[in-house]
Design an enzyme around this catalytic site. Structure first.
Site, PDB file in Angstrom:
ATOM      1  N   ARG A   3      21.963  62.513  46.774  1.00  0.00           N
ATOM      2  CA  ARG A   3      20.758  62.032  47.441  1.00  0.00           C
ATOM      3  C   ARG A   3      21.115  60.979  48.499  1.00  0.00           C
ATOM      4  NH1 ARG A   3      21.235  58.551  43.293  1.00  0.00           N
ATOM      5  NH2 ARG A   3      20.130  56.571  43.365  1.00  0.00           N
ATOM      6  N   CYS A  27      39.198  24.582  45.713  1.00  0.00           N
ATOM      7  CA  CYS A  27      39.006  25.424  44.519  1.00  0.00           C
ATOM      8  C   CYS A  27      39.229  24.611  43.246  1.00  0.00           C
ATOM      9  CB  CYS A  27      39.980  26.600  44.571  1.00  0.00           C
ATOM     10  SG  CYS A  27      40.042  27.511  43.023  1.00  0.00           S
ATOM     11  N   CYS A  31      42.545  25.829  41.225  1.00  0.00           N
ATOM     12  CA  CYS A  31      43.912  25.774  41.758  1.00  0.00           C
ATOM     13  C   CYS A  31      44.713  24.624  41.125  1.00  0.00           C
ATOM     14  CB  CYS A  31      43.873  25.590  43.276  1.00  0.00           C
ATOM     15  SG  CYS A  31      43.776  27.132  44.198  1.00  0.00           S
ATOM     16  N   HIS A  40      45.787  31.326  44.235  1.00  0.00           N
ATOM     17  CA  HIS A  40      44.348  31.470  44.487  1.00  0.00           C
ATOM     18  C   HIS A  40      43.975  32.864  44.993  1.00  0.00           C
ATOM     19  CE1 HIS A  40      40.409  29.856  45.616  1.00  0.00           C
ATOM     20  NE2 HIS A  40      40.516  30.526  46.742  1.00  0.00           N
ATOM     21  N   ASN A  80      34.835  38.221  34.681  1.00  0.00           N
ATOM     22  CA  ASN A  80      33.904  38.669  35.715  1.00  0.00           C
ATOM     23  C   ASN A  80      34.688  38.666  37.007  1.00  0.00           C
ATOM     24  OD1 ASN A  80      31.591  38.636  34.032  1.00  0.00           O
ATOM     25  ND2 ASN A  80      31.464  36.422  34.297  1.00  0.00           N
ATOM     26  N   CYS A  91      30.813  36.344  39.462  1.00  0.00           N
ATOM     27  CA  CYS A  91      32.011  35.507  39.403  1.00  0.00           C
ATOM     28  C   CYS A  91      31.824  34.354  40.388  1.00  0.00           C
ATOM     29  CB  CYS A  91      33.223  36.357  39.782  1.00  0.00           C
ATOM     30  SG  CYS A  91      34.746  35.424  39.838  1.00  0.00           S
ATOM     31  N   SER A  92      32.075  33.117  39.912  1.00  0.00           N
ATOM     32  CA  SER A  92      31.757  31.961  40.737  1.00  0.00           C
ATOM     33  C   SER A  92      32.910  31.498  41.614  1.00  0.00           C
ATOM     34  CB  SER A  92      31.283  30.813  39.840  1.00  0.00           C
ATOM     35  OG  SER A  92      32.298  30.488  38.906  1.00  0.00           O
ATOM     36  N   HIS A 149      39.384  32.540  42.665  1.00  0.00           N
ATOM     37  CA  HIS A 149      40.645  32.290  41.959  1.00  0.00           C
ATOM     38  C   HIS A 149      40.708  33.180  40.702  1.00  0.00           C
ATOM     39  CE1 HIS A 149      44.063  29.430  41.314  1.00  0.00           C
ATOM     40  NE2 HIS A 149      44.053  30.150  40.194  1.00  0.00           N
ATOM     41  N   HIS A 202      40.673  34.487  37.267  1.00  0.00           N
ATOM     42  CA  HIS A 202      40.396  33.797  35.995  1.00  0.00           C
ATOM     43  C   HIS A 202      39.473  34.623  35.114  1.00  0.00           C
ATOM     44  CE1 HIS A 202      36.756  32.957  38.280  1.00  0.00           C
ATOM     45  NE2 HIS A 202      36.154  32.732  37.129  1.00  0.00           N
ATOM     46  N   GLN A 231      37.257  34.197  30.990  1.00  0.00           N
ATOM     47  CA  GLN A 231      36.642  33.215  30.101  1.00  0.00           C
ATOM     48  C   GLN A 231      36.842  33.601  28.640  1.00  0.00           C
ATOM     49  OE1 GLN A 231      32.765  31.663  30.991  1.00  0.00           O
ATOM     50  NE2 GLN A 231      32.632  32.767  32.924  1.00  0.00           N
TER      51      GLN A 231
END
Ligand code: H2U
Ligand code: ZN
Length: 349
Positions: A28, A49, A52, A114, A152, A159-160, A163, A165, A167
């Site tokens: 579609r 960051c 870092c 990073h 994430n 993801c914030s 770098h 990472h 959790q």
């Protein structure tokens, strides 16, 4: 032509959830939202960051000059170890069910660099990440029943920080997903006398259509019941129930499987492929956890390109998951993607 090119539903045996599969809708037209691609020219060290080496984090804490992985307590953890005083007098009405929640949240930096992501790390560097996951799992599972290790990746997945990472969230209550998988795997073992994921792995290895990659200890498949377009299940071929049981050989093979899978993801659309991934392990407070098998789910949101994502809205929110691209087609695309990362000058085949 696959035998599944008709509209049908499939059941996820780990959760009991169904997914509607409509392969014909894949063609579609799309005039909807597109996502921004991730920036590709990041510096190796970013002064601003918080992850870092040597940089300042929230609460005036300074990161050490770390060389491989680095773990710290999340400065904004969703869970803390302290029991709130109010927890003593909570509501008992089932319509207003509530319970106190305590735990611990940590952040794991995968590399001091990073601008690197998992597929851009060497297998040895990824093995350091696996060892760090294991070490944190062992430590936290001695205190908490439920330890969630996840990543994430990409702004589109919330993801914030770019770098590299992930959790860790540890708590004593069983999360909803673990509760569902616990009940399903136990019931399967009681009914069939065998382990659910062991049986699933056996079938997928024989069938082969949904297998993306395998080595001596790990199998990567687009699960039969995948809801996200390029969802994968990374599952142990051995009777391993949690991180604490991983041998050196299994950990090294896991690093290899992660390297291959994440490289292929990036090569599907020649982009930094976003996803949420996470580990499901047996709760640590079980007397018998023989119905469990350690596995990770990768849930990437992309559908057609680096900028067109699958939206879990409408029918998905109100009824059940629905997909257009069949899991078998997604597996074929992932199987055929190159093992050489596209940033190393190789176009995907
Ligand atoms: P996500 O990118 O998956 O959100 O993870 C980054 C975590 O890092 C996030 O949970 C934490 C955030 O709370 N963090 C700190 O603990 N200290 C900081 O100075 C920045 C970010
Ligand atoms: Zn950084």
């Amino acid at each position: 032509m696959s035998q599944f090119e008709f509209t049908h539903r499939r059941k996820n045996p780990l959760t009991g959830n169904w997914v509607l599969v409509s392969p014909h809708r894949n063609n579609r037209p799309w005039l909807g939202a597109t996502e921004k691609s991730a920036p590709s020219n990041l510096p190796e060290h970013d002064e601003t960051c918080p992850l870092c080496p040597g940089n300042q984090r929230a609460n005036d804490t300074q990161n050490p000059q770390y060389d491989n992985t680095f773990v710290f307590t999340n400065d904004f953890g969703a869970l803390t170890p302290q029991v709130a005083a109010q927890a003593a007098q909570l509501e008992t009405n089932p319509l207003f069910a509530i319970e106190a929640a305590t735990g611990e949240c940590r952040v794991i930096c995968f590399s001091p660099k990073h601008n690197k992501t998992l597929p851009e790390l060497s297998v040895n560097e990824i093995k350091d990440v696996v060892d760090t996951w294991k070490q944190n799992y062992v430590e936290l599972s001695a205190q908490y029943a439920c330890v969630h290790i996840f990543e994430n990746k990409g702004a589109v997945m919330g993801c914030s920080q770019p770098h590299p990472h992930g959790q860790v969230w540890a708590h004593n209550h069983l999360s909803t997903e673990i509760q569902l998988e616990q009940a399903s795997q136990l019931q399967y073992q009681q009914t069939h006398g065998s382990n659910l994921l062991a049986d699933y792995v056996k079938h997928e290895r024989v069938d082969g259509e949904r297998v993306v990659y395998q080595n001596d200890h790990w199998l990567v498949v687009v699960p039969f019941w995948a809801a996200w377009p390029f969802e994968t299940l990374l599952v142990s071929k051995d009777d391993v129930r949690h991180f604490g049981q991983l041998t050196e050989a299994q950990s090294t093979a896991l690093a290899d499987a992660i390297k291959v899978l994440t490289t292929r993801y990036d090569n599907v659309f020649n982009c930094c492929f976003p996803y949420s991934m996470g580990w499901h392990c047996a709760p640590s407070d079980l007397d018998d956890d023989s119905h469990w098998r350690m596995h990770a789910h990768f849930y990437p949101p992309l559908l057609r390109s680096a900028t067109v994502k699958k939206h879990m809205v409408g029918y998905e929110m109100l009824a059940e998951s629905q997909r257009d691209l069949s899991p078998e087609t997604a597996a074929k695309i992932l199987k055929n993607a190159s093992d050489v990362h596209y940033t190393e000058g190789n176009q995907h085949d």
